[in-house]
Design an enzyme around this catalytic site. Structure first.
Site, short mmCIF file in Angstrom:
data_model
loop_
_atom_site.label_atom_id
_atom_site.label_comp_id
_atom_site.label_asym_id
_atom_site.label_seq_id
_atom_site.Cartn_x
_atom_site.Cartn_y
_atom_site.Cartn_z
N PHE A 1 -28.26 36.62 -16.36
CA PHE A 1 -28.75 35.80 -15.24
C PHE A 1 -30.27 35.95 -15.07
O PHE A 1 -31.02 34.99 -15.23
CB PHE A 1 -27.95 36.20 -13.99
N ILE A 2 -30.75 37.16 -14.82
CA ILE A 2 -32.19 37.33 -14.59
C ILE A 2 -32.95 37.20 -15.91
O ILE A 2 -34.01 36.56 -15.97
CB ILE A 2 -32.49 38.70 -13.92
N ALA B 1 -35.70 47.48 -15.66
CA ALA B 1 -35.09 46.92 -14.46
C ALA B 1 -34.15 47.95 -13.87
O ALA B 1 -33.14 48.30 -14.47
CB ALA B 1 -34.34 45.64 -14.80
N TYR C 1 -22.95 53.85 -10.95
CA TYR C 1 -23.98 52.86 -11.30
C TYR C 1 -25.35 53.35 -10.82
O TYR C 1 -26.31 53.41 -11.58
CB TYR C 1 -23.61 51.51 -10.69
N LYS D 1 -28.49 54.48 -13.20
CA LYS D 1 -29.82 53.85 -13.13
C LYS D 1 -30.87 54.87 -12.69
O LYS D 1 -32.03 54.78 -13.10
CB LYS D 1 -29.79 52.66 -12.16
#
Ligand code: UDP
Length: 328
Positions: A11-12, A117, A149, A153
Site C-alpha cells: 500500500f504505502i 519504516a 509487532y 519493530k
C-alpha cells in the site's frame, strides 16, 4: 537517483514508488506479494525508470543485487496489520527482524542510506499523549501476541541506530501513524477500509470494544511526500521521526462519519475485542503523535483532513464494490 523500495508493491510502497518516479528517479521494487499486490504497481510497468522484482528480501542474493544497484533504500517490507499479527505471529517476528537485518547488513557494505519504516505501534500502551520520539515505549507482556509487532519493530529501530552509531551506516527511522488511503486492504484488520466497505455494502460497521479508543489518520500522499523529503536530508540521518496527522478521532466517531459521508444505512455495531481478535487482546486507548520534530526539519503539515480522507477512500472503493453492491 536510483532508489530501492522493499515492499514496493504494498500500500504505502506503491504510492512512494509513484511519487519518486514523478520526481524523476529510477525506482526498483522488491516485493514477495505476501501482503502487497501486483495490481498496485501494474500502472507503473510502462515507465522505463521503473523496475520490479517479485521475490522475498530473505533471498539474500536478489536483495544484494538490488541494494548494490541503488543509492538509497526505503525498507518498507514487513508483516503489518493487527489481524495478520495475531493470526501469524511467527511470520511477523521473523519477517520483521530477519528482513531488516538482511537489508542493513547489505546496505552497510557500501554504506547505502536506509530509511526504515517503523510504526507508532512501538509506543505501545503508553498513556502520555502526544507521543514524542524520546518517550518510553510501554509494551504489554509476551503472552499477548499483539505486542510482538511493536517489539519486532523496536528491535529494527535499535538495529538501524546501532548500525549508524557503530558503523556509520546512514539510517533514518520513521514512525508512521495509521496511514490510510487507496489500495489499503482491510484484510489484515485496518479499520478505515473495513468501515468504508461495510458502509457501502450496507453491512454492520463493526466497532471493536466500546469505540472510545482514538487514532489519528494520515493520508498516504502526505506520508510519501515526507518520506521522500527525509531520504534527502543529511540532518535526518541517525534520527527518529514521528510522521502522522494530529487530528484525533475516536473509532466510534469515525464509524459515524463514514456512515454519514457514504449516506449508508448500515448499523454501527459494537463488537467485544475477544470476539474480534480472540481472548486477552489488548488495544491502545489513544495514539497521537507529537510531530514537532519532523515539522521543524521539513515543514511537514498534513494537507488532508479526516473528512477529505474518508471521502477519498469512499470514492476509491465505490466502483470496486459496484458488483457486490448491485448483487445486494
Ligand atoms: N477497529 C475496529 N473495527 C475494525 C477494525 C479495527 O473498531 O473493523 C479498531 C481497532 O480495534 C483499533 C482501531 O480500530 O482500536 C484502529 O485499528 P487498526 O487495526 O486500523 O490500527 P491500529 O490498531 O494499529 O491503530
Amino acid at each position: 537517483m536510483k532508489i530501492l523500495i522493499t515492499g514496493g508493491a504494498g500500500f504505502i510502497g506503491s504510492h512512494l514508488a509513484e511519487y519518486l518516479l514523478a520526481q524523476g528517479n529510477h525506482v526498483f521494487v522488491i516485493d514477495d506479494l505476501s501482503t502487497g499486490a501486483i495490481e498496485n504497481i501494474v500502472h507503473l510497468k510502462e515507465n522505463p525508470r521503473f523496475h520490479y522484482t517479485i521475490d522475498t528480501i530473505m533471498n539474500i542474493q536478489a536483495a544484494a543485487e538490488l541494494v548494490d544497484r541503488c543509492d538509497l533504500v526505503y525498507h518498507l517490507a514487513a508483516a503489518v496489520g493487527v489481524r495478520l499479527i495475531v493470526e501469524s505471529p511467527v511470520r511477523t517476528i521473523e519477517t520483521n527482524i530477519r528482513g531488516t537485518e538482511i537489508i542493513l547488513e547489505l546496505a552497510n557494505k557500501k554504506k547505502k542510506k536506509v530509511v526504515i519504516a517503523s510504526t507508532s505501534e512501538v509506543y505501545g500502551k503508553a498513556s502520555k499523549v502526544p507521543f514524542k520520539e524520546t518517550d518510553d515505549l510501554v509494551l504489554g507482556p509476551t503472552d499477548k501476541g499483539r505486542w510482538s509487532y511493536a517489539c519486532s519493530k523496536a528491535i529494527d529501530e535499535f538495529l538501524a541506530l546501532a548500525y549508524w552509531h557503530e558503523k556509520k551506516l546512514p539510517v533514518v527511522v520513521v514512525r508512521l501513524f495509521n496511514t490510510v488511503g487507496p489500495r489499503q486492504t482491510g484484510q489484515y484488520g485496518m479499520v478505515l477500509p473495513n468501515f468504508v466497505r461495510q458502509a457501502l455494502l450496507g453491512q454492520p460497521i463493526t466497532v471493536f470494544g466500546d469505540g472510545t479508543q482514538s487514532r489519528c489518520f494520515t493520508y498516504v500522499s502526505d506520508v510519501v511526500r515526507v518520506l521522500a523529503d527525509l531520504g534527502q536530508r543529511p540532518e535526518a540521518i541517525g534520527e527518529i521521526f514521528n510522521v502522522g496527522s494530529d487530528e484525533e478521532v475516536t473509532i466510534l466517531d469515525l464509524a459515524q462519519r463514514v456512515k454519514a459521508l457514504s449516506a449508508s444505512s448500515s448499523d454501527i455495531q459494537l463488537v467485544p475485542y475477544n470476539e474480534a481478535y480472540g481472548s486477552g487482546f489488548e488495544d491502545m486507548q489513544r495514539r497521537v503523535p507529537d510531530i514537532s520534530k519532523v515539522r521543524r526539519l521539513t515543514g511537514f503539515c498534513p494537507t488532508y483532513g479526516l473528512d477529505q480522507i474518508i471521502e477519498a477512500i469512499i470514492e476509491y472503493e465505490r466502483p470496486r464494490l459496484r458488483g457486490e453492491i448491485e448483487r445486494g
